[in-house]
Design a protein around this motif. Structure first.
Motif, short mmCIF file in Angstrom:
data_model
loop_
_atom_site.label_atom_id
_atom_site.label_comp_id
_atom_site.label_asym_id
_atom_site.label_seq_id
_atom_site.Cartn_x
_atom_site.Cartn_y
_atom_site.Cartn_z
N ALA A 377 0.77 -1.21 0.09
CA ALA A 377 -0.05 0.28 -0.01
C ALA A 377 0.79 1.20 0.14
CB ALA A 377 -1.13 -0.17 1.11
N ALA A 378 0.55 2.11 -0.56
CA ALA A 378 1.27 3.56 -0.65
C ALA A 378 0.79 4.29 0.61
CB ALA A 378 0.76 4.27 -1.94
N VAL A 379 -0.36 4.12 1.20
CA VAL A 379 -0.66 4.74 2.42
C VAL A 379 -0.99 3.69 3.32
CG1 VAL A 379 -1.95 6.58 3.21
CG2 VAL A 379 -1.25 6.71 0.82
N ALA A 380 -0.52 3.84 4.56
CA ALA A 380 -1.02 2.89 5.66
C ALA A 380 -2.50 2.73 5.77
CB ALA A 380 -0.01 3.24 7.02
N ALA A 381 -2.86 4.08 5.65
CA ALA A 381 -4.43 4.24 6.26
C ALA A 381 -5.20 3.42 5.23
CB ALA A 381 -4.76 5.82 6.18
N ASP A 382 -4.78 3.20 4.08
CA ASP A 382 -5.86 2.41 3.15
C ASP A 382 -5.85 1.07 3.64
OD1 ASP A 382 -5.93 4.54 1.38
OD2 ASP A 382 -4.39 3.89 -0.03
N VAL A 383 -5.03 0.40 4.33
CA VAL A 383 -5.02 -0.96 4.90
C VAL A 383 -5.98 -1.26 6.17
CG1 VAL A 383 -3.80 -3.02 5.71
CG2 VAL A 383 -2.63 -1.14 4.34
N PRO A 384 -7.30 -1.87 6.09
CA PRO A 384 -8.03 -2.14 6.89
C PRO A 384 -7.19 -2.51 8.29
CG PRO A 384 -8.71 -2.88 5.06
CD PRO A 384 -7.47 -2.66 4.84
N SER A 385 -7.82 -2.16 9.46
CA SER A 385 -7.21 -2.48 10.66
C SER A 385 -7.23 -4.23 10.91
CB SER A 385 -8.32 -2.21 12.14
OG SER A 385 -9.50 -2.25 11.96
N ALA A 386 -8.01 -4.83 10.32
CA ALA A 386 -8.07 -6.48 10.26
C ALA A 386 -6.68 -7.00 9.80
CB ALA A 386 -9.24 -7.02 9.81
N LEU A 387 -5.99 -6.12 9.04
CA LEU A 387 -4.91 -6.71 8.33
C LEU A 387 -3.67 -5.81 8.89
CD1 LEU A 387 -5.89 -7.08 4.72
CD2 LEU A 387 -5.69 -8.91 6.49
N GLN A 388 -3.75 -5.09 9.75
CA GLN A 388 -2.53 -4.43 10.54
C GLN A 388 -1.66 -5.33 11.34
OE1 GLN A 388 -1.79 -1.51 9.77
NE2 GLN A 388 -3.52 -0.52 8.82
N GLY A 389 -0.91 -6.26 10.72
CA GLY A 389 0.21 -7.10 11.05
C GLY A 389 1.42 -6.45 11.31
N VAL A 390 2.34 -7.29 10.87
CA VAL A 390 3.98 -6.80 10.74
C VAL A 390 3.99 -5.83 9.56
CG1 VAL A 390 6.23 -7.59 10.42
CG2 VAL A 390 4.68 -9.20 11.70
N ARG A 391 4.47 -4.58 9.85
CA ARG A 391 4.74 -3.68 9.00
C ARG A 391 6.28 -3.43 8.44
NH1 ARG A 391 2.72 2.71 9.35
NH2 ARG A 391 4.00 3.45 7.78
N PHE A 392 6.36 -3.28 7.16
CA PHE A 392 7.62 -2.86 6.71
C PHE A 392 7.50 -1.27 5.92
CE2 PHE A 392 7.36 -7.30 7.16
CZ PHE A 392 8.66 -7.60 7.33
N ASP A 393 8.38 -0.52 5.88
CA ASP A 393 8.59 0.77 5.38
C ASP A 393 9.33 0.38 4.26
OD1 ASP A 393 6.53 1.97 6.77
OD2 ASP A 393 8.03 3.18 8.11
N VAL A 394 9.07 0.77 2.87
CA VAL A 394 9.87 0.53 1.81
C VAL A 394 10.26 2.00 1.13
CG1 VAL A 394 10.19 -0.48 -0.27
CG2 VAL A 394 8.67 -1.30 1.29
N ALA A 395 11.49 2.38 1.07
CA ALA A 395 11.73 3.53 0.40
C ALA A 395 13.36 3.77 0.12
CB ALA A 395 11.63 4.84 1.65
N ALA A 396 13.75 4.13 -0.90
CA ALA A 396 14.99 4.35 -1.49
C ALA A 396 15.73 3.05 -1.41
CB ALA A 396 15.39 5.50 -0.63
N GLY A 397 14.94 1.87 -1.94
CA GLY A 397 15.69 0.69 -1.96
C GLY A 397 16.16 0.21 -0.53
N GLU A 398 15.34 0.46 0.40
CA GLU A 398 15.70 -0.06 1.72
C GLU A 398 14.35 -0.44 2.35
OE1 GLU A 398 18.48 -0.41 3.49
OE2 GLU A 398 19.84 0.61 2.11
N VAL A 399 14.21 -1.80 2.81
CA VAL A 399 13.26 -2.33 3.55
C VAL A 399 13.32 -2.49 5.10
CG1 VAL A 399 11.42 -4.08 3.46
CG2 VAL A 399 12.71 -3.61 1.47
N THR A 400 12.54 -1.53 5.86
CA THR A 400 12.84 -1.39 7.37
C THR A 400 11.67 -1.86 7.93
OG1 THR A 400 13.97 0.34 6.83
CG2 THR A 400 13.40 -0.10 8.91
N ARG A 401 11.81 -2.99 8.82
CA ARG A 401 10.35 -3.41 9.85
C ARG A 401 10.40 -2.22 10.76
NH1 ARG A 401 9.83 -9.18 12.04
NH2 ARG A 401 7.85 -8.92 13.58
N VAL A 402 9.04 -1.97 10.79
CA VAL A 402 8.55 -0.73 11.85
C VAL A 402 8.19 -1.53 13.25
CG1 VAL A 402 7.04 1.03 12.28
CG2 VAL A 402 7.71 0.47 9.93
#
Length: 402
Positions: A377-402
């Motif tokens: 998802a481009a925006v975290a708010a687009d993802v329903p709360s029922a699927l708010q599990g493990v989150r990764f931010d993806v930017a500039a070739g880096e994948v970071t677990r939040v």
């Protein structure tokens, strides 16, 4: 989706990708990601590489991309090859699948660090069902989109059909080459060319085509009730679906509504009968084929007709109905594969931005108990709360677990 599979993602039949690493794949020189059972959400602006991650996982499952038709774009610019490694946990056992993609050359694969004879030998190690915005073409697009969908599902259920498809495609290329030569000779007023081997290729095409056609009909029959159930859930009971198969051996009128051949009792999945029907149709089409220089009969000319109520969905379904139908096809596939004994990984690639709030919530409720769900998802708010599990931010070739 079958919610009776809810509970521990490590349960028997549950599957998840534990680890993914990429080398020179798309935008990534190198990246490694540890994943978890349940929802995994990749969030970041468009163009940062979210879809590249889930595309790579889908490639391990199907040896193809849902975005491009060839492998060349999968290799990072300036690199000579790309490598995908995925650690897959299924039935509490772990498999390591490694794929090397080399444009212009034969790809290579290893399973648990041992080379396999052909990349397709790893098919079945991981099963995925991927839903992306491109899937609207299943409803609105050309027959090739629906053929690809049903063939990928067929191979996911029975990997041996990958060889059947490869054999059919090989024979089709050979037969088309012969017909093109004959057509060129006719246009040059040199007769019809040498067609002495055409009957031999007819036999090969009919044999492989009948086996592929029988598999398609069987999987379509098995899929239909799951799609009907999924559409009912996604659309809140607004419409009924039916799947039908239109074969080129029964004619192909562009003006009449296609008749569902699966409703005809005389059209069955007996391979010998289907072989005979294809041979008859090839004989009847021979003069046209020689004139046009192309094979006009066979599974490569068939279509899967999606009915919504009493009308075909293509051309009649609204935008919302089209989305619901495309989603039902993928959710139905998920349930069919799960019922076969081996719950696949579910991938939702940038789909929530395309859905209204009600469809978002219904979809989240249907998939939240899957063994593993990968969401971009481009925006975290687009993802329903029922699927708010493990989150990764993806930017500039880096994948970071939040």
């Amino acid at each position: 989706m079958n919610t009776d599979r809810a509970g521990d993602p490590h349960r028997l039949g549950g599957t998840h990708v534990r680890h993914l690493s990429l080398v020179d794949y798309r935008s990534y020189p190198a990246v490694s990601v540890d994943l978890e059972p349940g929802p995994n959400v990749f969030v970041g602006p468009n163009g940062q590489g979210k879809t590249n991650l889930v595309e790579a996982i889908g490639y391990v499952s199907t040896l193809g991309s849902h975005r491009v038709a060839t492998d060349a774009p999968l290799v990072r610019a300036g690199a000579t090859r790309a490598v995908i490694r995925a650690a897959v946990v299924r039935d509490a056992r772990e498999l390591l699948v490694e794929l090397e993609i080399v444009p212009g050359k034969a790809n290579r694969a290893r399973l648990n660090r041992s080379p396999v004879a052909r990349p397709r030998d790893v098919l079945g190690a991981l099963r995925t069902v991927l839903f992306a915005p491109e899937d609207l073409a299943l409803v609105r697009g050309d027959p090739a989109e629906r053929r690809r969908f049903i063939d990928e599902l067929l191979v996911a259920r029975s990997p041996r059909y990958a060889a059947v498809r490869a054999d059919y495609d090989r024979v089709l290329r050979q037969r088309n080459a012969l017909l093109r030569t004959a057509a060129s000779a006719r246009r040059a007023a040199k007769g019809a060319g040498d067609l002495r081997t055409l009957e031999v290729w007819d036999g090969h095409l009919a044999a492989h085509g009948a086996e592929l056609l029988a598999g398609r009909l069987e999987v379509l029959s098995a899929l239909e009730p799951y799609v009907a159930k999924a559409y009912d859930a996604v659309s809140a009971g607004k419409g009924r679906t039916r799947l039908a198969y239109r074969s080129s051996t029964h004619g192909d009128s562009a003006t009449d509504l296609p008749e569902p051949v699966t409703d005809r009792p005389e059209f069955n999945v007996d391979v010998a009968d289907l072989t005979h029907r294809i041979l008859e149709s090839l004989a009847a089409s021979r003069s046209q084929e020689i004139e046009r220089g192309i094979t006009l009969v066979g599974p490569h000319r068939d279509d899967v007709v999606l009915w919504l109520g009493d009308l075909p969905a293509k051309g009649y379904a609204s935008h919302g109905e089209g989305w619901s139908y495309a989603l039902a096809l993928q959710l139905g596939s998920y349930d069919l594969l799960s019922a076969d004994g081996g719950e696949p990984v579910l991938i939702l690639d940038d789909v929530f931005a395309e859905l209204d709030t009600q469809r978002r919530d219904r979809l989240a409720g249907l998939v939240r108990d899957a063994s593993q769900v990968l969401v971009t998802a481009a925006v975290a708010a687009d993802v329903p709360s029922a699927l708010q599990g493990v989150r990764f931010d993806v930017a500039a070739g880096e994948v970071t677990r939040v």
